[in-house]
Motif scaffolding. Structure first.
Motif, mmCIF file in Angstrom:
data_model
loop_
_atom_site.group_PDB
_atom_site.id
_atom_site.type_symbol
_atom_site.label_atom_id
_atom_site.label_comp_id
_atom_site.label_asym_id
_atom_site.label_seq_id
_atom_site.Cartn_x
_atom_site.Cartn_y
_atom_site.Cartn_z
ATOM 1 N N PHE A 126 22.075 66.730 33.319
ATOM 2 C CA PHE A 126 21.719 66.108 34.599
ATOM 3 C C PHE A 126 20.437 65.292 34.464
ATOM 4 C CE2 PHE A 126 19.962 66.783 39.054
ATOM 5 C CZ PHE A 126 20.787 65.840 39.642
ATOM 6 N N LEU A 127 19.434 65.856 33.777
ATOM 7 C CA LEU A 127 18.173 65.147 33.585
ATOM 8 C C LEU A 127 18.368 63.909 32.707
ATOM 9 C CD1 LEU A 127 15.630 68.079 33.130
ATOM 10 C CD2 LEU A 127 15.709 66.444 35.021
ATOM 11 N N PHE A 128 19.177 64.018 31.651
ATOM 12 C CA PHE A 128 19.473 62.852 30.816
ATOM 13 C C PHE A 128 20.176 61.765 31.645
ATOM 14 C CE2 PHE A 128 19.283 65.473 26.753
ATOM 15 C CZ PHE A 128 18.214 64.767 26.223
ATOM 16 N N ALA A 129 21.131 62.183 32.478
ATOM 17 C CA ALA A 129 21.870 61.224 33.301
ATOM 18 C C ALA A 129 20.952 60.543 34.313
ATOM 19 C CB ALA A 129 23.020 61.932 34.017
ATOM 20 N N GLN A 130 20.108 61.348 34.959
ATOM 21 C CA GLN A 130 19.177 60.791 35.943
ATOM 22 C C GLN A 130 18.201 59.823 35.286
ATOM 23 O OE1 GLN A 130 20.392 61.105 38.950
ATOM 24 N NE2 GLN A 130 18.678 62.150 39.929
ATOM 25 N N SER A 131 17.688 60.207 34.119
ATOM 26 C CA SER A 131 16.736 59.324 33.427
ATOM 27 C C SER A 131 17.417 58.018 33.025
ATOM 28 C CB SER A 131 16.139 60.025 32.203
ATOM 29 O OG SER A 131 17.117 60.321 31.241
#
Length: 331
Positions: A126-131
């Motif tokens: 999720f954090l990779f996608a958001q970034s």
């Protein structure tokens, strides 16, 4: 010893704004993932990576100010790049902790330990996608390419580390390559990206890349030394965890050449009672730690050389002092 608070004083206000923004950026659409991310961002590290981005942003904008004789403030894109950098770093830590089966990080339970492996994997994704989404919204293709390369490098570094567990034939060059993928790539490419957003020359942007690369490698080498020389309490994770997991770092690789008995212990993957303790003692009795200190110092000095093109300003001084700070962690 210089503290990071003093070191980052030129960007203290910027870092406070970043801290306030991080959890909000993740968003609250997914309550469990949001809770996991909030746990990560609440347990603050030293924020070294976004601080470097902000310091380079201010230093390179000072270059423009000198050239134009006008007033140049850092851009909102610089701030967003710093936030993206910390999000990518945090996502990589979540995944690393799962792979390494780490129970603590920065002195508190890891996400997979506090929640579950499934939640931790999803939180990292999720954090990779958001970034990536925020990165695309910077509308700068060159910067997108640089930070996308970082995400690939993080995966490559993890794969290399997994493939070379207890590999006593691993060279120092291969160790540095893996360290680049896992640590230095993010610092190098985000440093270059900050300079690109400042619209400086390609040569100066490349100098910022090399500063980040060599500083990142020095940082990782120092971390690997501290794994042998510091207590669990100060590390925020179990001491000698890399060796126990079969990840052979600079102190071990240098020690293997001196201590034939160490290679035998590693070849049987420290499987017998007392093997780990004996291996640690052999490494401490060798020149492995001293040679690793020399390697870290060499890389820190190379990093500073690439700051010569920057104007004299508080941010440049902090970037120079940061290299000294990385080495001072050893003493």
């Amino acid at each position: 010893m210089t503290t990071t608070t003093l070191l980052f004083s030129p960007v203290e206000a910027d870092l406070q704004l970043l801290t306030n923004n991080l959890t909000e950026l993740v968003g609250a659409r997914h309550p469990i993932l949001y809770a996991a991310a909030e746990h990560l961002f609440r347990v603050q590290g030293k924020r070294v990576r976004p601080a470097i981005v902000l310091l380079i942003s201010r230093a390179t904008m000072s270059s423009r100010r000198e050239a134009s004789k006008g007033q140049e403030e850092i851009k909102s894109k610089h701030r967003r790049l710093a936030e993206i950098t910390e999000m990518i770093h945090t996502a990589s830590l979540v995944h690393d902790d799962i792979v390494d089966e780490s129970e603590i990080r920065r002195g508190v339970p890891t996400v997979h330990n506090l929640f579950t492996n499934r939640v931790a994997v999803l939180a990292g994704d999720f954090l990779f996608a958001q970034s990536s989404w925020y990165l695309a919204n910077l509308d700068n293709l060159e910067v997108v390419k640089l930070l996308s390369e970082v995400i690939m490098d993080l995966a490559e570094g993890e794969i290399q580390q997994g493939l070379h567990r207890f590999d006593t034939n691993l060279s120092i060059e291969a160790y540095l390559e893996k360290s680049y993928y896992k640590t230095a790539s993010l610092i190098a490419n985000s440093s270059k990206a900050a300079a690109i957003i400042s619209d400086v020359s390609p040569e100066q942007a490349q100098n910022m890349y090399y500063y980040g690369k060599y500083l990142g490698l020095a940082f990782q080498i120092v971390d690997d030394i501290l794994d042998f020389t510091s207590a669990t309490e100060s590390l925020g994770k179990p001491a000698c965890s890399d060796l126990k997991s079969g990840h052979l770092t600079a102190p071990t690789l240098y020690a293997i050449a001196e201590k034939p008995g160490l290679e035998k212990l590693l070849e049987r993957e420290l499987a017998q009672d007392g093997d780990l303790e004996e291996a640690i003692q052999l490494i401490k009795d060798s020149n492995g730690i001293a040679r690793s200190q020399e390697l870290a110092t060499q890389h820190a000095k190379m990093a500073v050389k690439h700051l010569d093109s920057l104007p004299d300003c508080d941010s440049r001084i902090s970037l120079i002092n940061l290299a000294d700070y990385v080495l001072s962690r050893l003493y």
